[in-house]
Write a protein that holds these residues in place. Structure first.
Motif, PDB file in Angstrom:
ATOM      1  N   GLN A  59      37.482  47.301  30.463  1.00  0.00           N
ATOM      2  CA  GLN A  59      36.135  47.849  30.286  1.00  0.00           C
ATOM      3  C   GLN A  59      35.116  47.076  31.110  1.00  0.00           C
ATOM      4  O   GLN A  59      34.210  47.665  31.722  1.00  0.00           O
ATOM      5  N   LEU A  60      35.268  45.769  31.143  1.00  0.00           N
ATOM      6  CA  LEU A  60      34.365  44.945  31.943  1.00  0.00           C
ATOM      7  C   LEU A  60      34.522  45.225  33.432  1.00  0.00           C
ATOM      8  O   LEU A  60      33.544  45.172  34.190  1.00  0.00           O
ATOM      9  N   GLN A  61      35.744  45.526  33.853  1.00  0.00           N
ATOM     10  CA  GLN A  61      35.950  45.897  35.256  1.00  0.00           C
ATOM     11  C   GLN A  61      35.193  47.168  35.608  1.00  0.00           C
ATOM     12  O   GLN A  61      34.586  47.268  36.678  1.00  0.00           O
ATOM     13  N   VAL A  62      35.232  48.137  34.707  1.00  0.00           N
ATOM     14  CA  VAL A  62      34.500  49.397  34.929  1.00  0.00           C
ATOM     15  C   VAL A  62      33.003  49.131  35.040  1.00  0.00           C
ATOM     16  O   VAL A  62      32.298  49.761  35.839  1.00  0.00           O
ATOM     17  N   ASP A  63      32.508  48.168  34.266  1.00  0.00           N
ATOM     18  CA  ASP A  63      31.084  47.830  34.283  1.00  0.00           C
ATOM     19  C   ASP A  63      30.733  46.855  35.405  1.00  0.00           C
ATOM     20  O   ASP A  63      29.588  46.371  35.474  1.00  0.00           O
ATOM     21  N   ASN A  64      31.722  46.540  36.262  1.00  0.00           N
ATOM     22  CA  ASN A  64      31.523  45.621  37.394  1.00  0.00           C
ATOM     23  C   ASN A  64      31.108  44.213  36.954  1.00  0.00           C
ATOM     24  O   ASN A  64      30.420  43.501  37.694  1.00  0.00           O
ATOM     25  N   THR A  66      32.645  41.293  36.928  1.00  0.00           N
ATOM     26  CA  THR A  66      33.883  40.786  37.510  1.00  0.00           C
ATOM     27  C   THR A  66      34.358  39.487  36.883  1.00  0.00           C
ATOM     28  O   THR A  66      35.531  39.349  36.526  1.00  0.00           O
ATOM     29  N   GLU A  67      33.460  38.505  36.769  1.00  0.00           N
ATOM     30  CA  GLU A  67      33.881  37.195  36.260  1.00  0.00           C
ATOM     31  C   GLU A  67      34.329  37.282  34.806  1.00  0.00           C
ATOM     32  O   GLU A  67      35.328  36.671  34.417  1.00  0.00           O
ATOM     33  N   GLU A  68      33.587  38.038  33.998  1.00  0.00           N
ATOM     34  CA  GLU A  68      33.970  38.184  32.592  1.00  0.00           C
ATOM     35  C   GLU A  68      35.288  38.944  32.462  1.00  0.00           C
ATOM     36  O   GLU A  68      36.126  38.621  31.606  1.00  0.00           O
ATOM     37  N   ALA A  69      35.473  39.964  33.317  1.00  0.00           N
ATOM     38  CA  ALA A  69      36.727  40.720  33.292  1.00  0.00           C
ATOM     39  C   ALA A  69      37.897  39.828  33.661  1.00  0.00           C
ATOM     40  O   ALA A  69      38.970  39.880  33.040  1.00  0.00           O
ATOM     41  N   ASP A  70      37.716  38.987  34.668  1.00  0.00           N
ATOM     42  CA  ASP A  70      38.776  38.080  35.092  1.00  0.00           C
ATOM     43  C   ASP A  70      39.145  37.120  33.962  1.00  0.00           C
ATOM     44  O   ASP A  70      40.336  36.849  33.719  1.00  0.00           O
ATOM     45  N   ARG A  71      38.146  36.637  33.251  1.00  0.00           N
ATOM     46  CA  ARG A  71      38.410  35.713  32.140  1.00  0.00           C
ATOM     47  C   ARG A  71      39.174  36.412  31.018  1.00  0.00           C
ATOM     48  O   ARG A  71      40.149  35.874  30.483  1.00  0.00           O
ATOM     49  N   ALA A  72      38.754  37.635  30.673  1.00  0.00           N
ATOM     50  CA  ALA A  72      39.432  38.369  29.586  1.00  0.00           C
ATOM     51  C   ALA A  72      40.875  38.690  29.962  1.00  0.00           C
ATOM     52  O   ALA A  72      41.791  38.531  29.145  1.00  0.00           O
ATOM     53  N   LEU A  73      41.096  39.138  31.197  1.00  0.00           N
ATOM     54  CA  LEU A  73      42.456  39.441  31.632  1.00  0.00           C
ATOM     55  C   LEU A  73      43.306  38.176  31.707  1.00  0.00           C
ATOM     56  O   LEU A  73      44.504  38.201  31.406  1.00  0.00           O
ATOM     57  N   GLY A  74      42.684  37.067  32.084  1.00  0.00           N
ATOM     58  CA  GLY A  74      43.403  35.803  32.126  1.00  0.00           C
ATOM     59  C   GLY A  74      43.859  35.361  30.748  1.00  0.00           C
ATOM     60  O   GLY A  74      44.966  34.830  30.592  1.00  0.00           O
ATOM     61  N   LEU A  75      43.020  35.591  29.735  1.00  0.00           N
ATOM     62  CA  LEU A  75      43.406  35.254  28.361  1.00  0.00           C
ATOM     63  C   LEU A  75      44.592  36.105  27.925  1.00  0.00           C
ATOM     64  O   LEU A  75      45.541  35.608  27.313  1.00  0.00           O
ATOM     65  N   ALA A  76      44.533  37.415  28.231  1.00  0.00           N
ATOM     66  CA  ALA A  76      45.644  38.304  27.868  1.00  0.00           C
ATOM     67  C   ALA A  76      46.917  37.917  28.602  1.00  0.00           C
ATOM     68  O   ALA A  76      48.014  37.950  28.036  1.00  0.00           O
ATOM     69  N   CYS A  77      46.772  37.534  29.859  1.00  0.00           N
ATOM     70  CA  CYS A  77      47.932  37.106  30.657  1.00  0.00           C
ATOM     71  C   CYS A  77      48.553  35.854  30.051  1.00  0.00           C
ATOM     72  O   CYS A  77      49.780  35.750  29.925  1.00  0.00           O
ATOM     73  N   ALA A  78      47.703  34.907  29.638  1.00  0.00           N
ATOM     74  CA  ALA A  78      48.207  33.677  29.028  1.00  0.00           C
ATOM     75  C   ALA A  78      48.902  33.947  27.701  1.00  0.00           C
ATOM     76  O   ALA A  78      49.777  33.181  27.288  1.00  0.00           O
ATOM     77  N   MET A  79      48.519  35.046  27.033  1.00  0.00           N
ATOM     78  CA  MET A  79      49.150  35.415  25.762  1.00  0.00           C
ATOM     79  C   MET A  79      50.453  36.194  25.972  1.00  0.00           C
ATOM     80  O   MET A  79      51.099  36.573  25.006  1.00  0.00           O
ATOM     81  N   GLY A  80      50.813  36.458  27.235  1.00  0.00           N
ATOM     82  CA  GLY A  80      52.097  37.096  27.506  1.00  0.00           C
ATOM     83  C   GLY A  80      52.040  38.537  27.936  1.00  0.00           C
ATOM     84  O   GLY A  80      53.087  39.186  28.045  1.00  0.00           O
ATOM     85  N   SER A  81      50.852  39.076  28.227  1.00  0.00           N
ATOM     86  CA  SER A  81      50.743  40.474  28.665  1.00  0.00           C
ATOM     87  C   SER A  81      51.011  40.562  30.169  1.00  0.00           C
ATOM     88  O   SER A  81      50.175  40.150  30.983  1.00  0.00           O
ATOM     89  N   THR A  82      52.159  41.124  30.534  1.00  0.00           N
ATOM     90  CA  THR A  82      52.517  41.251  31.953  1.00  0.00           C
ATOM     91  C   THR A  82      51.560  42.181  32.685  1.00  0.00           C
ATOM     92  O   THR A  82      51.182  41.924  33.833  1.00  0.00           O
TER      93      THR A  82
END
Length: 281
Positions: A59-64, A66-82
């Protein structure tokens, strides 16, 4: 006068309650609303939900943002989301952050993701490494296939009758990216029963189609006095149609030194799925 004076105290109390009642009702309504309000994606993410972090990041990516979207996706990635790792890596790659993109894309690649391998190929292209890019595209064709399959085949010998075969096939990723196959085969029909070790090679034309060939060698298990050679030597050539990591369908022809030639149709299933199917039978 005395009666009026006596009533004055309760009236004052009643007036105070009347004034406070709207405030109390307002506070109660706000408290009830807060108690019943569903938590936001951000709050769920903070609570440790990989799904919420990834959804919020998209959702943050859609709203442009970028930095917040990268942080949220990084958290999900660290939790194991491929998938979150893939999204984060692709987004960083699109922004030209080659060093930052590599780590999440490597995580995706390590999980045997075709998309992750192709994204790493794009990363190598961006670095000017054509050889490295070609290697990842070569691996991408077969990276998501099952490492170990159980298979069953139906044989139609040219000399009549019907037969079948049972297989265990191992397709290691490290040896030519699942091109090399090793396994054990049991073949049986009306005239012969054999137990064979197998070695073969399959060439992935696409990520779902591969012609292949394999050699079979092993002893006959039946006691036939008419057979001159107790050892079976044979070969098969055919083609496989893959359904990603689930398994494959195959067809082709086989022959052996004892003179048997046959057409076969086979189905292979990932070993985990095979055990699940057997457990529910």
């Amino acid at each position: 006068m005395v009666a009026a004076s006596a009533l004055r105290g309760p009236l004052r109390s009643l007036l105070r309650v009347s004034c406070l009642l709207p405030c109390l009702l307002t506070v109660a309504c706000v408290t009830t609303h807060e108690a019943t309000r569903a938590p936001t994606l951000e709050e769920k993410c903070a609570g440790g939900s990989a799904w919420a972090c990834e959804t919020w990041g998209r959702q943050l990516q859609v709203d442009n943002r970028t930095e917040e979207a990268d942080r949220a996706l990084g958290l999900a990635c660290a939790m194991g989301s491929t998938s979150a790792c893939l999204s984060q890596g692709k987004d960083r790659l699109a922004r030209g952050d080659l060093e930052g993109a590599e780590a999440p894309l490597r995580k995706t690649y390590d999980e045997d993701s075709e998309e992750g391998a192709l994204a790493l190929a794009d990363l190598q292209d961006a670095r000017g490494d054509a050889v490295g890019a070609a290697h990842f595209r070569y691996e991408a064709l077969s990276i998501d296939k099952s490492t170990t399959e159980f298979g069953i085949g139906w044989r139609v010998p040219f000399d009549g009758g019907m037969g079948m075969a049972l297989d265990v096939n191992v397709q290691p990723m490290g040896l030519k990216a699942r091109r090399l196959t090793l396994g054990v085969n049991m073949g049986l029909d009306a005239k012969r029963v054999s137990l064979n070790a197998t070695v073969g090679y399959q060439h992935f034309v696409t990520n779902w189609f591969a012609p292949y060939g394999r050699a079979l060698v092993g002893p006959y298990l039946d006691a036939s006095s008419s057979r001159r050679n107790p050892i079976n030597l044979g070969a098969e050539v055919g083609m496989k149609f893959f359904a990603g990591p689930l398994g494959h369908l195959g067809t082709g022809f086989g022959t052996s030194l004892d003179g048997s030639t046959y057409y076969f149709l086979e189905a292979g299933l990932d070993w985990v799925l095979t055990l699940m199917v057997l457990a529910h039978m």
